[in-house]
Design an enzyme around this catalytic site. Structure first.
Site, mmCIF file in Angstrom:
data_model
loop_
_atom_site.group_PDB
_atom_site.id
_atom_site.type_symbol
_atom_site.label_atom_id
_atom_site.label_comp_id
_atom_site.label_asym_id
_atom_site.label_seq_id
_atom_site.Cartn_x
_atom_site.Cartn_y
_atom_site.Cartn_z
ATOM 1 N N TYR A 157 0.854 -1.210 0.000
ATOM 2 C CA TYR A 157 0.000 0.000 0.000
ATOM 3 C C TYR A 157 0.883 1.252 0.000
ATOM 4 O O TYR A 157 0.508 2.305 -0.505
ATOM 5 C CB TYR A 157 -0.970 -0.028 1.184
ATOM 6 C CG TYR A 157 -2.203 0.810 0.955
ATOM 7 C CD1 TYR A 157 -3.109 0.503 -0.052
ATOM 8 C CD2 TYR A 157 -2.458 1.925 1.751
ATOM 9 C CE1 TYR A 157 -4.229 1.268 -0.277
ATOM 10 C CE2 TYR A 157 -3.599 2.701 1.547
ATOM 11 C CZ TYR A 157 -4.474 2.365 0.535
ATOM 12 O OH TYR A 157 -5.581 3.144 0.324
ATOM 13 N N LYS A 164 -3.187 8.317 2.888
ATOM 14 C CA LYS A 164 -4.399 8.112 3.701
ATOM 15 C C LYS A 164 -4.206 8.664 5.119
ATOM 16 O O LYS A 164 -5.156 9.185 5.708
ATOM 17 C CB LYS A 164 -4.784 6.632 3.754
ATOM 18 C CG LYS A 164 -5.301 6.067 2.426
ATOM 19 C CD LYS A 164 -6.490 6.831 1.876
ATOM 20 C CE LYS A 164 -7.130 6.113 0.690
ATOM 21 N NZ LYS A 164 -8.049 7.011 -0.072
HETATM 22 P P1 NAD Z 1 -11.950 4.120 -8.534
HETATM 23 O O1 NAD Z 1 -10.763 3.944 -9.411
HETATM 24 O O2 NAD Z 1 -13.253 3.686 -9.075
HETATM 25 O O3 NAD Z 1 -12.057 5.614 -8.004
HETATM 26 C C1 NAD Z 1 -10.949 6.468 -7.870
HETATM 27 C C2 NAD Z 1 -11.347 7.781 -8.492
HETATM 28 O O4 NAD Z 1 -10.330 8.765 -8.320
HETATM 29 C C3 NAD Z 1 -11.581 7.657 -10.018
HETATM 30 O O5 NAD Z 1 -12.882 8.100 -10.327
HETATM 31 C C4 NAD Z 1 -10.549 8.586 -10.614
HETATM 32 O O6 NAD Z 1 -11.001 9.238 -11.786
HETATM 33 C C5 NAD Z 1 -10.374 9.587 -9.467
HETATM 34 N N1 NAD Z 1 -9.166 10.397 -9.619
HETATM 35 C C6 NAD Z 1 -7.870 9.971 -9.671
HETATM 36 N N2 NAD Z 1 -7.054 11.033 -9.867
HETATM 37 C C7 NAD Z 1 -7.853 12.145 -9.930
HETATM 38 C C8 NAD Z 1 -7.612 13.547 -10.133
HETATM 39 N N3 NAD Z 1 -6.381 14.035 -10.303
HETATM 40 N N4 NAD Z 1 -8.684 14.382 -10.142
HETATM 41 C C9 NAD Z 1 -9.948 13.909 -9.973
HETATM 42 N N5 NAD Z 1 -10.227 12.612 -9.783
HETATM 43 C C10 NAD Z 1 -9.200 11.739 -9.772
HETATM 44 O O7 NAD Z 1 -11.579 3.275 -7.207
HETATM 45 P P2 NAD Z 1 -12.311 3.206 -5.778
HETATM 46 O O8 NAD Z 1 -11.776 1.966 -5.145
HETATM 47 O O9 NAD Z 1 -13.776 3.373 -5.928
HETATM 48 O O10 NAD Z 1 -11.668 4.427 -5.002
HETATM 49 C C11 NAD Z 1 -12.439 5.438 -4.364
HETATM 50 C C12 NAD Z 1 -11.859 5.781 -3.010
HETATM 51 O O11 NAD Z 1 -12.029 4.671 -2.117
HETATM 52 C C13 NAD Z 1 -10.358 6.075 -3.009
HETATM 53 O O12 NAD Z 1 -10.091 7.125 -2.103
HETATM 54 C C14 NAD Z 1 -9.783 4.782 -2.489
HETATM 55 O O13 NAD Z 1 -8.496 4.950 -1.917
HETATM 56 C C15 NAD Z 1 -10.819 4.443 -1.453
HETATM 57 N N6 NAD Z 1 -10.765 3.068 -0.958
HETATM 58 C C16 NAD Z 1 -10.857 2.028 -1.816
HETATM 59 C C17 NAD Z 1 -10.792 0.735 -1.334
HETATM 60 C C18 NAD Z 1 -10.875 -0.441 -2.264
HETATM 61 O O14 NAD Z 1 -10.526 -1.551 -1.855
HETATM 62 N N7 NAD Z 1 -11.329 -0.260 -3.496
HETATM 63 C C19 NAD Z 1 -10.626 0.510 0.047
HETATM 64 C C20 NAD Z 1 -10.545 1.598 0.910
HETATM 65 C C21 NAD Z 1 -10.609 2.879 0.387
#
Ligand code: NAD
Length: 257
Positions: A157, A164
């Site tokens: 990570y 985070k």
């Molecule tokens: P995802 O890839 O669907 O979403 C990530 C989003 O970030 C995308 O829509 C992307 O376009 C956007 N992004 C990236 N760079 C950007 C920029 N410069 N400007 C604007 N937007 C930007 O993946 P996700 O898993 O749905 O992630 C959403 C959130 O959830 C993130 O913060 C991620 O760290 C968090 N999260 C995810 C998980 C998991 O296991 N998927 C677990 C815990 C937390």
């Protein structure tokens, strides 16, 4: 619980496709009555986001690269204008270079270290600042997405964990600043969910397997679980909840071994 968001207006950042956590959150809020504006980053995903957002009658789909302050202020202003105000913001955005999510953290170069923090943590500050005057009128609420890798070292990570940790602390300071105006700021800490962003983490399948084996509930979560928790935090049910992290991880964070 239909109707908790009847008449409520929100801005959702972070939908890339139908698997995005932000999309599950938006669908849940729409089911409960909310109307939402959406941002997207990059032309490549515009059509995708547009199609999803239009399926729940969104009045605004607008570009926003969260690294640009002008984009953040414009997107928030456009959303508030299109919706006639703003009651909540869903911040679900993160990015780190794929090569920094596989090797050793120690090798993260300076520019990509700051980029991960810029996109994944400072963006919450920029968006909150832009949204403050609108949310202050409604006593609104902000929710962001975090992960345990900001509190403990999770192999692979890496720099995203540092981002985070920055996000979590920013969420608490924003909760203090904005709480003076009745605005609440919280985070959901999700267990592994298969999304576009998750795919770039080396060993993601191992993370999932470990949760299934060692979490108290011994099972995975899905994006709908994150949506339900986010809806709670954004709703009036959580009117006295701010500055907190709500874990949706089958209890994994409670374990030491
Ligand atoms: P995802 O890839 O669907 O979403 C990530 C989003 O970030 C995308 O829509 C992307 O376009 C956007 N992004 C990236 N760079 C950007 C920029 N410069 N400007 C604007 N937007 C930007 O993946 P996700 O898993 O749905 O992630 C959403 C959130 O959830 C993130 O913060 C991620 O760290 C968090 N999260 C995810 C998980 C998991 O296991 N998927 C677990 C815990 C937390």
């Amino acid at each position: 619980m239909k109707g908790r968001f009847e008449g409520k207006r929100g801005l959702v950042l972070g939908v890339a496709n139908k698997r995005s956590i932000a999309w599950s959150v938006a669908r849940r809020l729409a089911d409960e009555g909310a109307t939402m504006a959406f941002t997207f980053q990059g032309e490549r995903i515009e059509a995708n986001v547009r199609e999803l957002a239009e399926s729940i009658s969104s009045p605004l789909i607008t570009p926003c690269d969260v690294r640009q302050d002008e984009d953040c202020t414009r997107a928030v202003a456009e959303a508030a204008a299109a919706l006639g105000g703003l009651d909540f913001v869903v911040h679900s955005v993160a990015f780190a270079a794929a090569e920094d999510l596989e090797g050793r953290f120690i090798d993260t170069p300076r520019d990509r270290f700051w980029m991960a923090i810029d996109v994944s943590a400072y963006s919450l500050v920029a968006i909150a600042r832009a949204a403050e005057p609108h949310l202050a009128e409604t006593g609104g609420s902000i929710v962001t997405m975090t992960y345990l890798g900001g509190e403990r070292a999770v192999p692979h990570y890496n720099v995203m964990g540092v981002a985070k940790a920055t996000l979590d602390a920013s969420m608490r300071y924003l909760a203090w600043d904005l709480g003076a105006e009745g605005i609440r700021v919280n985070a959901v800490s999700a267990g592994p969910v298969r999304t576009l962003a998750a795919r770039s983490i080396a060993g993601f399948s191992t993370m999932e397997a470990i949760v299934a084996e060692r979490a108290p509930l011994r099972r995975h979560i899905d994006a709908e679980d994150v949506a339900a928790a986010s809806a709670y935090l954004l709703s009036a049910d959580a009117r006295n909840v701010s500055g907190t992290i709500l874990y949706v991880d089958s209890g994994y964070h409670a374990m030491g071994m």
